[in-house]
Write a protein that holds these residues in place. Structure first.
Motif, mmCIF file in Angstrom:
data_model
loop_
_atom_site.group_PDB
_atom_site.id
_atom_site.type_symbol
_atom_site.label_atom_id
_atom_site.label_comp_id
_atom_site.label_asym_id
_atom_site.label_seq_id
_atom_site.Cartn_x
_atom_site.Cartn_y
_atom_site.Cartn_z
ATOM 1 N N ALA A 220 -17.308 89.787 -23.831
ATOM 2 C CA ALA A 220 -18.660 90.032 -24.337
ATOM 3 C C ALA A 220 -18.722 91.329 -25.140
ATOM 4 C CB ALA A 220 -19.656 90.077 -23.180
ATOM 5 N N THR A 221 -18.076 92.360 -24.649
ATOM 6 C CA THR A 221 -18.048 93.648 -25.357
ATOM 7 C C THR A 221 -17.354 93.513 -26.703
ATOM 8 O OG1 THR A 221 -18.048 94.862 -23.276
ATOM 9 C CG2 THR A 221 -17.269 96.049 -25.223
ATOM 10 N N GLU A 222 -16.230 92.819 -26.716
ATOM 11 C CA GLU A 222 -15.474 92.633 -27.957
ATOM 12 C C GLU A 222 -16.268 91.791 -28.953
ATOM 13 O OE1 GLU A 222 -12.223 93.600 -30.323
ATOM 14 O OE2 GLU A 222 -12.891 94.404 -28.396
ATOM 15 N N TRP A 223 -16.983 90.781 -28.471
ATOM 16 C CA TRP A 223 -17.805 89.957 -29.358
ATOM 17 C C TRP A 223 -18.891 90.802 -30.022
ATOM 18 C CZ3 TRP A 223 -18.116 86.244 -32.505
ATOM 19 C CH2 TRP A 223 -19.350 85.807 -32.962
ATOM 20 N N VAL A 224 -19.574 91.636 -29.255
ATOM 21 C CA VAL A 224 -20.611 92.503 -29.831
ATOM 22 C C VAL A 224 -20.002 93.391 -30.908
ATOM 23 C CG1 VAL A 224 -22.143 94.452 -29.315
ATOM 24 C CG2 VAL A 224 -22.121 92.450 -27.813
ATOM 25 N N ARG A 225 -18.822 93.890 -30.661
ATOM 26 C CA ARG A 225 -18.154 94.772 -31.616
ATOM 27 C C ARG A 225 -17.754 94.037 -32.895
ATOM 28 N NH1 ARG A 225 -13.366 96.894 -33.138
ATOM 29 N NH2 ARG A 225 -11.955 95.668 -31.866
ATOM 30 N N ARG A 226 -17.353 92.784 -32.800
ATOM 31 C CA ARG A 226 -16.792 92.072 -33.953
ATOM 32 C C ARG A 226 -17.690 91.003 -34.571
ATOM 33 N NH1 ARG A 226 -10.536 90.652 -33.006
ATOM 34 N NH2 ARG A 226 -9.781 92.707 -32.471
ATOM 35 N N GLN A 227 -18.824 90.683 -33.993
ATOM 36 C CA GLN A 227 -19.596 89.531 -34.437
ATOM 37 C C GLN A 227 -20.047 89.606 -35.892
ATOM 38 O OE1 GLN A 227 -22.918 89.061 -31.850
ATOM 39 N NE2 GLN A 227 -23.875 90.987 -32.436
ATOM 40 N N ASP A 228 -20.362 90.781 -36.393
ATOM 41 C CA ASP A 228 -20.807 90.891 -37.786
ATOM 42 C C ASP A 228 -19.709 90.532 -38.777
ATOM 43 O OD1 ASP A 228 -23.346 91.604 -37.005
ATOM 44 O OD2 ASP A 228 -22.953 93.758 -37.123
ATOM 45 N N PHE B 117 -17.294 88.301 -38.120
ATOM 46 C CA PHE B 117 -16.657 87.060 -37.673
ATOM 47 C C PHE B 117 -16.326 86.113 -38.821
ATOM 48 C CE2 PHE B 117 -16.690 82.777 -35.772
ATOM 49 C CZ PHE B 117 -15.695 82.953 -34.827
#
Length: 103
Positions: A70-78, A80
């Motif tokens: 979840a933390t990594e997704w928040v960091r990389r979602q923009d 993606f």
């Protein structure tokens, strides 16, 4: 994701409903195992991999791994979709109740 893959590979149980669907597809495929039964293949898997089919919810990742994902997704979602040749867009829906329609 490597931690998730390792967890799956090391699991000693697998989900029966998912296994049945996958096996049915394999049996239906003329290049697969058309003369086998679901139970035949479940037994082969159980013996060959020392695993058991269960019909219950399985926990593949622990809470720490889930939190890391979840933390990594928040960091990389923009970023993606960057670099893969298209942009995610949302088209505008028609206005169903515009004032001009209500005259």
């Amino acid at each position: 994701m490597a931690a998730v893959a390792d967890s799956i590979m090391q699991a000693r149980v697998f989900l029966l409903t998912l296994a049945r669907k996958t096996i049915e597809d394999l049996i239906d495929d003329p290049q697969g195992l058309p003369n086998a039964t679901v139970d035949d293949i479940l037994n082969l898997i159980a013996v060959a991999k020392s695993v058991t089919a269960v019909d219950e919810a399985l926990t593949v990742v622990d809470e720490n791994t889930r939190s890391d994902i979840a933390t990594e997704w928040v960091r990389r979602q923009d970023a993606f979709f960057s670099g893969i040749g298209f942009t995610l867009t949302r088209s505008r829906k028609p206005d169903r109740c515009s004032r001009t329609d209500m005259s």
